[in-house]
Design a protein around this motif. Structure first.
Motif, short mmCIF file in Angstrom:
data_model
loop_
_atom_site.label_atom_id
_atom_site.label_comp_id
_atom_site.label_asym_id
_atom_site.label_seq_id
_atom_site.Cartn_x
_atom_site.Cartn_y
_atom_site.Cartn_z
N LEU A 29 0.83 -1.20 0.00
CA LEU A 29 0.00 0.00 0.00
C LEU A 29 0.87 1.26 0.00
O LEU A 29 0.60 2.21 -0.74
N CYS A 30 1.91 1.25 0.80
CA CYS A 30 2.84 2.40 0.80
C CYS A 30 3.45 2.61 -0.58
O CYS A 30 3.52 3.73 -1.07
N ALA A 31 3.89 1.53 -1.19
CA ALA A 31 4.49 1.63 -2.52
C ALA A 31 3.48 2.14 -3.53
O ALA A 31 3.81 2.99 -4.37
N ALA A 32 2.25 1.66 -3.45
CA ALA A 32 1.20 2.11 -4.37
C ALA A 32 0.92 3.59 -4.22
O ALA A 32 0.60 4.28 -5.19
N ARG A 33 1.07 4.08 -3.01
CA ARG A 33 0.85 5.51 -2.74
C ARG A 33 2.09 6.34 -3.02
O ARG A 33 2.03 7.58 -2.99
N GLY A 34 3.22 5.69 -3.25
CA GLY A 34 4.47 6.42 -3.47
C GLY A 34 5.03 7.00 -2.19
O GLY A 34 5.74 8.00 -2.23
N LEU A 35 4.74 6.36 -1.08
CA LEU A 35 5.19 6.85 0.22
C LEU A 35 6.19 5.88 0.82
O LEU A 35 6.17 4.69 0.55
N ASP A 36 7.07 6.43 1.67
CA ASP A 36 7.95 5.58 2.44
C ASP A 36 8.16 6.20 3.80
O ASP A 36 7.65 7.27 4.08
N GLY A 37 8.86 5.51 4.64
CA GLY A 37 9.10 6.00 5.99
C GLY A 37 8.22 5.31 7.00
O GLY A 37 7.21 4.67 6.68
N ASP A 38 8.64 5.45 8.24
CA ASP A 38 7.96 4.76 9.34
C ASP A 38 6.53 5.23 9.54
O ASP A 38 5.63 4.42 9.80
N GLU A 39 6.29 6.53 9.42
CA GLU A 39 4.95 7.06 9.65
C GLU A 39 3.97 6.56 8.59
O GLU A 39 2.84 6.15 8.91
N ALA A 40 4.40 6.56 7.34
CA ALA A 40 3.53 6.06 6.26
C ALA A 40 3.24 4.58 6.44
O ALA A 40 2.10 4.14 6.25
#
Length: 80
Positions: A29-40
């Motif tokens: 899901l994070c990858a699909a959103r283009g997000l990374d990091g602990d909070e994401a």
């Protein structure tokens, strides 16, 4: 190594049933959103766990994640 604790004990410890699967879905899901990091990742984990707790099957969650990825790709293509 897989947990040897009973399912109720794992849930009490904060580990949902199929914890490794939930983690993989959250990372997707994070990858699909283009997000990374602990909070994401923490937010994605909460969302995926909520879906699992509602009884959503993994295949349905995967399909939703794929839709998020397709929408993100389409938005990116429109910007170029």
């Amino acid at each position: 190594a897989p947990s040897t604790a009973a399912p109720a004990e794992r849930r009490a410890a904060g580990e949902p049933p199929g914890g490794q699967r939930v983690g993989a879905l959250a990372r997707s899901l994070c990858a699909a959103r283009g997000l990374d990091g602990d909070e994401a990742l923490a937010q994605a984990l909460r969302e995926v766990r909520e879906l699992v707790d509602e009884g959503q099957p993994g295949a349905r969650i995967e399909a939703a994640i794929a839709a998020v990825a397709r929408r993100r790709t389409a938005r990116a293509e429109r910007r170029t």
